[in-house]
Design a protein around this motif. Structure first.
Motif, PDB file in Angstrom:
ATOM      1  N   UNK A  93       5.556   8.737  -2.004  1.00 59.44           N
ATOM      2  CA  UNK A  93       4.523   9.703  -2.373  1.00 59.44           C
ATOM      3  C   UNK A  93       3.156   9.170  -1.944  1.00 59.44           C
ATOM      4  N   UNK A  94       2.168  10.053  -1.988  1.00 54.61           N
ATOM      5  CA  UNK A  94       0.801   9.625  -1.696  1.00 54.61           C
ATOM      6  C   UNK A  94       0.225   8.908  -2.911  1.00 54.61           C
ATOM      7  N   UNK A  95      -0.866   8.248  -2.718  1.00 57.48           N
ATOM      8  CA  UNK A  95      -1.523   7.552  -3.823  1.00 57.48           C
ATOM      9  C   UNK A  95      -1.963   8.540  -4.895  1.00 57.48           C
TER      10      UNK A  95
ATOM     11  N   UNK B 200       0.822  -1.213   0.000  1.00 61.66           N
ATOM     12  CA  UNK B 200       0.000   0.000   0.000  1.00 61.66           C
ATOM     13  C   UNK B 200       0.854   1.262   0.000  1.00 61.66           C
ATOM     14  N   UNK B 201       2.127   1.131  -0.367  1.00 63.62           N
ATOM     15  CA  UNK B 201       3.042   2.268  -0.424  1.00 63.62           C
ATOM     16  C   UNK B 201       3.358   2.584  -1.873  1.00 63.62           C
ATOM     17  N   UNK B 202       3.527   3.882  -2.155  1.00 64.34           N
ATOM     18  CA  UNK B 202       3.767   4.346  -3.517  1.00 64.34           C
ATOM     19  C   UNK B 202       5.075   5.124  -3.558  1.00 64.34           C
ATOM     20  N   UNK B 203       5.859   4.912  -4.635  1.00 64.85           N
ATOM     21  CA  UNK B 203       7.168   5.534  -4.752  1.00 64.85           C
ATOM     22  C   UNK B 203       7.405   6.016  -6.179  1.00 64.85           C
ATOM     23  N   UNK B 204       8.258   7.045  -6.280  1.00 62.67           N
ATOM     24  CA  UNK B 204       8.759   7.510  -7.566  1.00 62.67           C
ATOM     25  C   UNK B 204      10.262   7.311  -7.555  1.00 62.67           C
ATOM     26  N   UNK B 205      10.811   6.856  -8.668  1.00 62.89           N
ATOM     27  CA  UNK B 205      12.252   6.685  -8.782  1.00 62.89           C
ATOM     28  C   UNK B 205      12.808   7.885  -9.547  1.00 62.89           C
ATOM     29  N   UNK B 206      13.572   8.722  -8.839  1.00 65.43           N
ATOM     30  CA  UNK B 206      14.215   9.900  -9.413  1.00 65.43           C
ATOM     31  C   UNK B 206      15.714   9.675  -9.324  1.00 65.43           C
TER      32      UNK B 206
END
Length: 97
Positions: free
Chosen positions: A59-61, A46-52
């Motif tokens: 991040x939030x959903x 239930x966790x959200x991520x961005x790869x930079x």
């Protein structure tokens, strides 16, 4: 030394050690801002991520759903030198194409 004196000493020593560890960890926090390309969007349970670049930013959903991969964004996030590959998003704004 009585039992209550020993317990009090152990409690005080433990508290000092814990506070020192927390302060040391928090002094390693860094805020990074700039223009980044979102390389990948990741979802783990239930966790959200961005790869930079090499940073995995939580991040939030809602943010996860609005961001597009391979697009440039003005981003500000905080991360810790003790855990350099993971951070937390402060702001994100799309850069006009």
């Amino acid at each position: 030394m009585s039992l209550s004196g020993k317990l009090t000493s152990i409690f005080i020593l433990s508290s000092v050690v814990l506070m020192t560890m927390l302060v040391t960890y928090q002094t390693q926090e860094v805020t990074t801002s700039g223009v980044f390309v979102v390389k990948q969007k990741l979802q783990e349970d239930h966790d959200y991520f961005l790869l930079l670049e090499d940073q995995k930013i939580e991040v939030t959903r809602n943010e996860y759903q609005l961001v597009e991969e391979n697009r440039r964004y003005a981003v500000s996030f905080v991360w810790n030198r003790n855990t350099p590959y993971r951070g937390e998003l402060y702001t994100i704004e799309p850069i006009e194409r």
